[in-house]
Scaffold this motif. Structure first.
Motif, PDB file in Angstrom:
ATOM      1  N   ALA A 160       0.892  -1.733   0.085  1.00 17.94           N
ATOM      2  CA  ALA A 160      -0.047  -0.282  -0.309  1.00 17.94           C
ATOM      3  C   ALA A 160       0.480   1.140  -0.055  1.00 17.94           C
ATOM      4  N   VAL A 161       0.348   2.338  -1.025  1.00 15.88           N
ATOM      5  CA  VAL A 161       1.032   3.692  -0.974  1.00 15.88           C
ATOM      6  C   VAL A 161       0.699   4.419  -0.481  1.00 15.88           C
ATOM      7  N   TRP A 162       0.616   5.475   0.239  1.00 14.01           N
ATOM      8  CA  TRP A 162      -0.626   6.846   0.852  1.00 14.01           C
ATOM      9  C   TRP A 162       0.621   7.967  -0.231  1.00 14.01           C
ATOM     10  N   ARG A 163       0.046   9.065  -0.363  1.00 10.35           N
ATOM     11  CA  ARG A 163       0.835  10.206  -1.221  1.00 10.35           C
ATOM     12  C   ARG A 163       0.356  11.742   0.050  1.00 10.35           C
ATOM     13  N   LEU A 164       1.107  11.583   0.667  1.00  4.61           N
ATOM     14  CA  LEU A 164       0.475  13.014   1.991  1.00  4.61           C
ATOM     15  C   LEU A 164       0.787  13.960   1.186  1.00  4.61           C
ATOM     16  N   ASN A 165       1.606  14.138  -0.098  1.00  3.63           N
ATOM     17  CA  ASN A 165       1.478  14.929  -0.574  1.00  3.63           C
ATOM     18  C   ASN A 165       2.529  15.387  -1.422  1.00  3.63           C
ATOM     19  N   ASN A 166       3.228  16.368  -2.193  1.00  2.32           N
ATOM     20  CA  ASN A 166       4.299  16.410  -3.498  1.00  2.32           C
ATOM     21  C   ASN A 166       5.867  15.879  -2.811  1.00  2.32           C
ATOM     22  N   LYS A 167       5.422  15.579  -1.274  1.00  4.15           N
ATOM     23  CA  LYS A 167       7.154  15.513  -0.589  1.00  4.15           C
ATOM     24  C   LYS A 167       7.365  14.746   0.158  1.00  4.15           C
ATOM     25  N   VAL A 168       5.629  13.914   0.865  1.00  4.37           N
ATOM     26  CA  VAL A 168       6.074  13.017   1.439  1.00  4.37           C
ATOM     27  C   VAL A 168       5.345  11.382   0.733  1.00  4.37           C
ATOM     28  N   ARG A 169       5.644  10.412   1.183  1.00  4.58           N
ATOM     29  CA  ARG A 169       5.571   9.513   0.436  1.00  4.58           C
ATOM     30  C   ARG A 169       5.458   8.105   1.842  1.00  4.58           C
ATOM     31  N   LEU A 170       4.184   7.460   2.328  1.00  5.80           N
ATOM     32  CA  LEU A 170       4.686   5.823   2.905  1.00  5.80           C
ATOM     33  C   LEU A 170       4.205   4.663   2.214  1.00  5.80           C
ATOM     34  N   SER A 171       4.360   4.052   2.648  1.00  6.47           N
ATOM     35  CA  SER A 171       3.967   2.729   1.853  1.00  6.47           C
ATOM     36  C   SER A 171       4.528   1.548   2.421  1.00  6.47           C
ATOM     37  N   LEU A 172       3.339   0.291   3.095  1.00  8.60           N
ATOM     38  CA  LEU A 172       3.957  -0.524   3.830  1.00  8.60           C
ATOM     39  C   LEU A 172       3.368  -1.423   2.899  1.00  8.60           C
ATOM     40  N   THR A 173       5.034  -2.443   2.652  1.00  8.34           N
ATOM     41  CA  THR A 173       4.739  -3.558   1.748  1.00  8.34           C
ATOM     42  C   THR A 173       5.351  -5.153   2.156  1.00  8.34           C
ATOM     43  N   ALA A 174       4.555  -6.177   2.719  1.00  5.20           N
ATOM     44  CA  ALA A 174       4.442  -7.558   2.636  1.00  5.20           C
ATOM     45  C   ALA A 174       4.554  -8.433   1.624  1.00  5.20           C
ATOM     46  N   ASP A 175       5.632  -9.366   1.788  1.00  9.41           N
ATOM     47  CA  ASP A 175       6.034 -10.350   0.981  1.00  9.41           C
ATOM     48  C   ASP A 175       5.826 -11.832   1.380  1.00  9.41           C
ATOM     49  N   ASN A 176       5.870 -12.820   0.608  1.00  5.40           N
ATOM     50  CA  ASN A 176       5.320 -13.787   1.566  1.00  5.40           C
ATOM     51  C   ASN A 176       4.552 -14.296   2.840  1.00  5.40           C
ATOM     52  N   LEU A 177       3.317 -13.761   3.039  1.00  2.77           N
ATOM     53  CA  LEU A 177       2.166 -13.457   3.764  1.00  2.77           C
ATOM     54  C   LEU A 177       2.192 -14.775   4.049  1.00  2.77           C
ATOM     55  N   LEU A 178       2.028 -15.957   3.465  1.00  2.00           N
ATOM     56  CA  LEU A 178       1.767 -17.179   3.970  1.00  2.00           C
ATOM     57  C   LEU A 178       2.969 -17.550   4.491  1.00  2.00           C
ATOM     58  N   ASN A 179       3.951 -16.871   4.381  1.00  2.00           N
ATOM     59  CA  ASN A 179       5.162 -17.348   5.221  1.00  2.00           C
ATOM     60  C   ASN A 179       5.129 -19.043   4.680  1.00  2.00           C
ATOM     61  N   GLN A 180       5.899 -19.164   3.940  1.00  2.23           N
ATOM     62  CA  GLN A 180       5.666 -20.649   2.846  1.00  2.23           C
ATOM     63  C   GLN A 180       7.417 -20.593   2.734  1.00  2.23           C
ATOM     64  N   ARG A 181       8.199 -21.793   3.673  1.00  8.54           N
ATOM     65  CA  ARG A 181       9.700 -21.874   3.880  1.00  8.54           C
ATOM     66  C   ARG A 181      10.628 -22.085   3.150  1.00  8.54           C
TER      67      ARG A 181
END
Length: 137
Positions: A84-105
């Motif tokens: 997920a990415v949120w652009r608060l304004n032209n200068k600030v960008r917040l992001s959250l990334t989750a990889d391998n959600l099922l935690n396969q090993r």
């Protein structure tokens, strides 16, 4: 004999929805002294991006691996990712990334032939979650 097919799709279905799909199917056959062994492999990826507004964007994705052996048994692996990415304004960008959600090993299987045995073992990255803040000067 070996054969393969690789379909691919990339595009925007709607202004706020895009998708990427890629598949790779492989077939191989080996004949020795009248005995036939065939293997099927299939890998597919799908990633979908949803953009509900100019400041928010969500991406979800899946990757699937399938191997079918001559005896009829199969090996399967499913990986899921999201961001997920949120652009608060032209200068600030917040992001959250989750990889391998099922935690396969791992993804592993063993092939047995008349006089042979082969083991396949793939280690997979751990589940990871990354939050980031980007500031543009």
């Amino acid at each position: 004999m070996t054969a393969g097919v690789k379909p691919y799709f990339k595009g925007s279905l709607l202004k706020w929805l895009s998708a990427n799909y890629e598949a790779d199917y492989g077939f191989s056959e080996l004949k020795i002294n009248g005995e036939t062994n065939d293997y099927h492999t299939f890998r597919q990826n799908i990633f979908t991006t949803i953009i509900p507004s100019d400041i928010v964007q969500f991406t979800i994705g899946a990757e699937h691996f399938l191997t079918r052996f001559p005896e009829g048994n199969t090996a399967n692996l499913l990986l899921l990712d999201a961001s997920a990415v949120w652009r608060l304004n032209n200068k600030v960008r917040l992001s959250l990334t989750a990889d391998n959600l099922l935690n396969q090993r791992s993804y592993e299987y063993v092939n047995y032939g008349t006089l042979s045995r082969s083991e396949h073992h793939f280690l997979i990255r751990r589940r990871s979650i990354l939050a980031s803040v980007q500031y543009r000067f």
